[in-house]
Structure formats: structure tokens, C-alpha cells
Write an enzyme that holds these catalytic residues in place. Structure first.
Site, PDB file in Angstrom:
ATOM      1  N   LYS A 309      23.193 -41.755 -58.785  1.00  0.00           N
ATOM      2  CA  LYS A 309      22.796 -40.185 -58.828  1.00  0.00           C
ATOM      3  C   LYS A 309      24.732 -40.149 -57.868  1.00  0.00           C
ATOM      4  O   LYS A 309      24.960 -38.760 -58.289  1.00  0.00           O
ATOM      5  CB  LYS A 309      21.861 -39.678 -58.364  1.00  0.00           C
ATOM      6  CG  LYS A 309      20.865 -39.526 -59.750  1.00  0.00           C
ATOM      7  CD  LYS A 309      19.453 -39.037 -58.850  1.00  0.00           C
ATOM      8  CE  LYS A 309      18.198 -39.038 -60.049  1.00  0.00           C
ATOM      9  NZ  LYS A 309      17.323 -38.455 -59.285  1.00  0.00           N
ATOM     10  N   ASP A 346      17.772 -31.583 -60.280  1.00  0.00           N
ATOM     11  CA  ASP A 346      16.418 -31.979 -59.247  1.00  0.00           C
ATOM     12  C   ASP A 346      16.377 -30.919 -58.566  1.00  0.00           C
ATOM     13  O   ASP A 346      15.322 -31.092 -58.104  1.00  0.00           O
ATOM     14  CB  ASP A 346      17.181 -32.713 -58.762  1.00  0.00           C
ATOM     15  CG  ASP A 346      17.001 -34.390 -59.021  1.00  0.00           C
ATOM     16  OD1 ASP A 346      16.615 -34.448 -60.492  1.00  0.00           O
ATOM     17  OD2 ASP A 346      17.986 -35.980 -59.301  1.00  0.00           O
TER      18      ASP A 346
END
Ligand code: NAP
Length: 538
Positions: A309, A346
Site C-alpha cells: 500500500k 480504506d
């Protein structure tokens, strides 16, 4: 050239072969027939692996009777020799005898390995292909190399289908296979795929590139090649029958990736919203390997998961301000100009479930962890005016994130002394087989516990929280929210969230049931082993 090859090819094409061929194994004819019988109604294309039979020749009369009962289905007879990765210990001549008898027993197709074809006399090969359709196969159990060169050798022999199967050692090998299939499928009837865990995506992408069909396993444990996917998964999750050259490709990339439920959830969303797209699990051992594939597959969008990420941010051509602020990206769009744009869903994944329950301004929240998701939670909560605390196994990493996000770092020993409104687990502790909790019971001085782990549905942490009378927010809620935002970014359509949540819940239930069955099997096996041991001599 044999005269009748075109007859077979056209006959077989007229069958309009299904995209999915299921490999069926068994030690004897009755077992093999029983397995095939249970599959044939829903899967009318079956490969019977005669090389798994202890007596292939003597099993054929029974198989003939079975084939006669199923004229609607297409069967391939395969008797692969051990030197070629199969189970048949006989010579090439013995393999030929089995395949001839299979042809005479009504099999419309037989599989012949290139090495066997090379060893056969021209007239024997001609005789075989006059009797039956031939799938000429080549398997490389080590790598994906020199596919064109290898095919040059294969194409010296006439066949109805050319099947080229290599082993992927990285993601890019799938691209090599796709390109090879694309280039050859205009001229020949091709079947192309890569074996191995890294090659799983080729089982779908090969079909998209022009492979006439692909292979699936009937059940777990019945795989006849490394990396073979369950037939039910190829059919129901990946909708293999619908995949064509217009199918858009999306995927989730990470390492490890095999436990991800994103393919189940996102493919269900594409199906529900009738988007011609497929979503794959990409096992990327390095970001470099992944990036090399992104443009060539070509992927329209990517979900990025552990451990890429943060690294992904540097590979983006552009990103939204939130993603830049957080320094972690979980969503990539490959735009029409080929550039990679990054987003972070997220944040919504963490915020939405919390905001459905709480007013975040002034709320005291402890985040455990300092990885990609913890970053999203820390920046997102701080932006909403929450009072955020963070603790992490590696203090320096936690302190660094706390400084960047302007939140407070707590040493682990200080956690039990504080009271919070919410504790968020942003570590993998508790995930898939890990039975630990990131915090002890005495440290749960909070009203809510939000465990971002979504598989399993219940973790040691959530069980402890329930026992303590705390409110639990399951990781499933984040999983669905972040996926829903991705779906919306990629398609511009509202995400079918109820469907997505349903599919993931069912998958988690299945997983829990399988785990339970395994656990109950293990002591039984142990007991059986113990009782099978000879009694000690007195
Ligand atoms: P990540 O970037 O790899 O970060 C993992 C964090 O967990 C690091 O801070 C690491 O600490 C800590 N950690 C790892 N193992 C630990 C252990 N045994 N004990 C204590 N701390 C440990 O991972 P991520 O992308 O942030 O994801 C973290 C977790 O969030 C995932 O495992 C997953 O369960 C969950 N998640 C859920 C969703 C959802 O939709 N529900 C989405 C994404 C992720 P160090 O700094 O000391 O290494």
C-alpha cells in the site's frame, strides 16, 4: 497431413465446447464413473485421467458404457506418462494402445503429449488422429520460456487442439502466455495456461486471450496440476463462460493473496450490476513484477493490499490529496491514457462504520498498528477531529506515524491505564489461523472494539470484547465499505452492498465450517494412526 483432421476439428467446434473442462481422477473405473456422474450434468466437458487408473485398458469397457449414457457431454481421454508429469508408468506404445482403445470406446478427444507424439511412428500418429480428435499437449513444469519455439515443434504435428501449459514463476509469465495465445489462436485452436500459484490468473486470462477452454478441479485435493482452480470457482466466481476479449480485468494484488475474499465480493458485484468484468487475485512477489503486468494484462483497476500500500504511492502518476496525505494507496485506476491514478478507500472503510455509530469529533480512539490501514485510520480520524492514540509493536514505526498524522503515541504499557471510546485493531493478529489477540483483556478499556481483521468473522479479540460486554464492529463492515467505494470509482455505478456483504458472509461461514471439519478430522486421524500401530511386544 491426415485427411480427417478437419472433420474432427469441425465436429468438435460444432459441439461448441464449454470453456471449462473438469479433470476427473480415480483409482478404478467405478470410482471415476461415480465422480464423473456427479459432475456431468452441470459440467458437460470432462477430462478422464486414465493414467490415474491402476488398469486403464481393462477399465475402458465400463467407461464406454458411461460415455454412451452421456451423449450430450464431451470427454477427453488422457493417459499421461510419468516422465511427462502424469501417473502412467507404461511405454509410449502402451499409452498409444490405451488412447486407441479410448477412441474406439467413444471418446471424441484424446490428449497426447508432444514427447509421445515425437516418439511415435508417423503412421501410428496418423492412425490415431484418423480415429479421434487430438489435443496435442506440451507441459513445462519449471518455467514459462520460449513458448513460440516450443510451439514451432508442436505445429509439425497435426492436431485438433494445441495445448501449451507452462509454469509461472512470476506474474509476468501470465502476460507471456496471454501474448502467445493471442498470437497463435487466429491460426490454430489453442489452449494455453500457466500452472503454479503465480499462474492462477492465466486460467481466466488465457480464455480472454483466445484459449478455447481451460481446466478446473472437481474438488480440493483432486487437482491434477499445480495451481488448478476449483471448477465451481471458475464458473461461479469468475464466470468463465462469459469471459471474452471485451471483458475488463481488475484484480487485487498482494503477498500473500490466496486468502483474500475480494475476488468473491467484487466478482459478485460485477455480476449483480451486469458489468462485463472479471476480478482476479494477483500474487505479486514484488511490486516491480506487478507494475510490469498492469499495463500489459491490461488491468483497468487494482486493489492493493499488504504489503504494497505504501510502496505503491511512488508508482502512481497521480493521486487524490487524501492518498498523498496518508501516503498509502489501496485503489488504482488505469485511466484511458494508460496512467495510474491512486485513491485510498480504506479511509471510508474505517470511517463509515464508525460514523454510523458515533460522532467522531472529540471521540477517543486507540489504533493498534502502524501499517497501511493504520495510516488510513490515523489520518482519517484526525481529519474528523477525533482524539487519536496509536500503539505499535515496533515503537519507532508507530512514533513516526504518530508524528506524521499528529496523533499521540502510547507505549504498550500505557494502554491499560487509558480509557477509550473505540479501539481499532489494524494489525493482522487474529487473521486466518492466527488465534492471538493484539491486546489483553485488561487493555480493553473502551466502548467499541473495531477489529479490522475480517477473516475469520470472529477473532480472539472480538470474543474477548463480547465477553466483556463491549460493542464490536466487525472487520466485514470495513471490507464491504472499502470495496464498495472501489467499485464506484471503477464503474461509476452505485455498489450492490447488500449482495457484497452477503457473499462475504457466506464465504466466511464456509471457511469456518471447513476449518471446523479439519479440526475434527485431525484428532480422528491421529487416533486411527495410533490404533493402527502394532501392539508392543511383550
Ligand atoms: P501492514 O501494512 O503490513 O501493517 C501491519 C501492522 O501490523 C504493522 O504495524 C505491524 O507492526 C503490525 N503487526 C504485524 N504483525 C504483528 C504482530 N504479530 N503483533 C503485533 N503487531 C503486528 O498491514 P495493513 O495493510 O495495514 O493491514 C493490517 C491488517 O488490517 C490486515 O492484516 C487485515 O487484517 C486488516 N485489513 C482489513 C481490511 C478490511 O477491509 N477489513 C482491509 C485491509 C486490511 P510492525 O510495524 O511492528 O511490523
Amino acid at each position: 497431413m491426415r485427411e480427417s483432421s478437419s472433420t474432427y476439428a469441425s465436429r468438435i467446434r460444432r459441439f461448441r465446447l464449454p470453456r471449462l473442462c473438469i479433470a476427473v481422477v480415480g483409482p478404478d473405473a467405478p470410482t471415476m464413473i461415480e465422480r464423473a456422474e456427479s459432475l456431468v450434468r452441470d459440467n458437460p466437458f470432462i477430462e478422464l485421467r486414465l493414467d490415474y487408473l491402476s488398469q486403464p485398458l481393462s477399465a475402458l469397457p465400463k467407461l464406454k458404457a458411461f460415455l454412451e449414457m452421456h451423449p450430450e457431454a464431451t470427454f477427453i481421454a488422457t493417459c499421461r506418462r510419468t516422465v511427462n508429469g502424469g501417473k502412467f508408468k507404461g511405454s509410449v506404445a502402451a499409452e498409444l494402445a490405451v488412447l486407441r482403445k479410448a477412441a474406439d470406446s467413444g471418446f471424441p478427444l484424446v490428449d497426447l503429449e508432444l514427447q509421445s507424439a515425437e516418439a511415435l511412428k508417423a503412421e501410428d500418429l496418423k492412425d490415431l488422429s484418423n480415429r479421434v480428435g487430438v489435443v496435442l499437449s506440451y507441459h513445462n513444469f519449471k518455467s514459462t520460456k520460449k513458448l513460440d519455439e516450443q510451439f514451432g515443434e508442436m505445429s509439425k504435428y497435426p492436431a485438433d487442439f494445441y495445448k501449451v501449459v507452462s509454469t509461472a514463476t512470476n506474474l509476468y509469465d501470465n502476460v507471456a502466455m496471454m501474448r502467445f495465445v493471442e498470437a497463435s489462436s487466429g491460426k490454430h485452436e489453442m489452449v494455453g495456461l500457466c500452472m503454479g500459484e503465480q499462474g492462477i490468473i492465466s486460467r481466466v486470462l488465457g480464455v480472454r486471450a483466445g484459449s478455447i477452454f481451460t481446466f478446473g478441479a472437481a474438488t480440493r485435493g483432486e487437482e491434477t496440476a499445480p495451481g488448478q482452480v476449483l471448477a465451481g470457482e471458475l464458473r461461479d466466481t469468475y464466470r468463465i463462460d462469459m469471459v471474452d476479449q471485451a471483458t475488463q480485468v481488475y484484480g487485487v494484488a498482494g503477498d500473500p493473496i490466496n486468502h483474500s475474499l475480494s475476488p468473491a465480493m467484487m466478482n459478485a458485484a460485477f455480476r449483480r450490476e451486469t458489468v462485463n468484468a472479471v476480478y482476479l487475485a494477483l500474487h505479486a512477489k514484488s511490486l516491480k513484477d506487478l507494475l510490469a503486468c498492469v499495463r500489459d494484462i491490461p488491468l483497468r483497476g487494482l486493489s492493493i493490499t499488504m504489503p504494497y500500500k505504501q510502496e505503491m504511492v511512488d508508482a502512481l502518476e497521480n493521486s487524490d490529496p487524501l492518498t498523498r496525505q496518508i501516503g498509502a494507496c489501496n485503489t488504482v485506476v488505469r485511466a484511458a491514457d494508460g496512467k495510474l491514478y491512486g485513491f485510498n478507500t480504506d479511509v471510508a472503510g474505517v470511517m463509515v462504520p464508525l460514523e454510523q455509530r458515533l460522532q467522531l469529533a472529540g471521540t477517543r480512539v486507540l489504533i493498534v498498528g502502524a501499517g497501511g490501514v493504520a495510516r488510513a485510520a490515523a489520518f482519517g480520524l484526525k481529519n474528523k477531529g477525533a482524539e487519536v492514540f496509536l500503539t505499535n509493536r515496533t515503537a519507532e514505526k508507530g512514533q513516526s506515524l504518530a508524528r506524521q498524522a499528529k496523533v499521540k503515541y502510547l507505549k504498550r504499557v500505557e494502554v491499560a491505564k487509558q480509557a477509550f471510546d473505540v479501539i481499532i485493531n489494524a494489525t493482522p493478529v487474529g487473521m486466518n489461523g492466527n488465534k492471538q489477540s493484539p491486546l489483553e483483556e485488561k487493555e480493553l478499556n473502551t466502548k467499541f472494539v473495531f477489529d479490522l481483521v475480517y477473516s475469520p468473522a470472529e477473532t480472539k479479540l472480538t470474543k474477548m470484547a463480547v465477553a466483556k460486554g463491549l460493542q464490536v464492529i466487525p472487520g466485514l463492515e470495513m471490507f464491504v465499505q472499502q470495496g464498495a467505494r472501489q467499485f464506484e470509482i471503477w464503474t461509476g455505478k452505485p455498489a450492490p452492498m447488500a449482495e457484497m456483504a452477503y457473499v462475504v458472509t457466506k464465504a466466511l461461514e464456509r471457511r469456518a465450517a471447513e476449518e471446523l471439519a479439519e479440526q475434527t478430522k485431525a484428532p480422528a486421524k491421529k487416533a486411527a494412526k495410533k490404533s493402527a500401530k502394532p501392539a508392543p511386544r511383550k
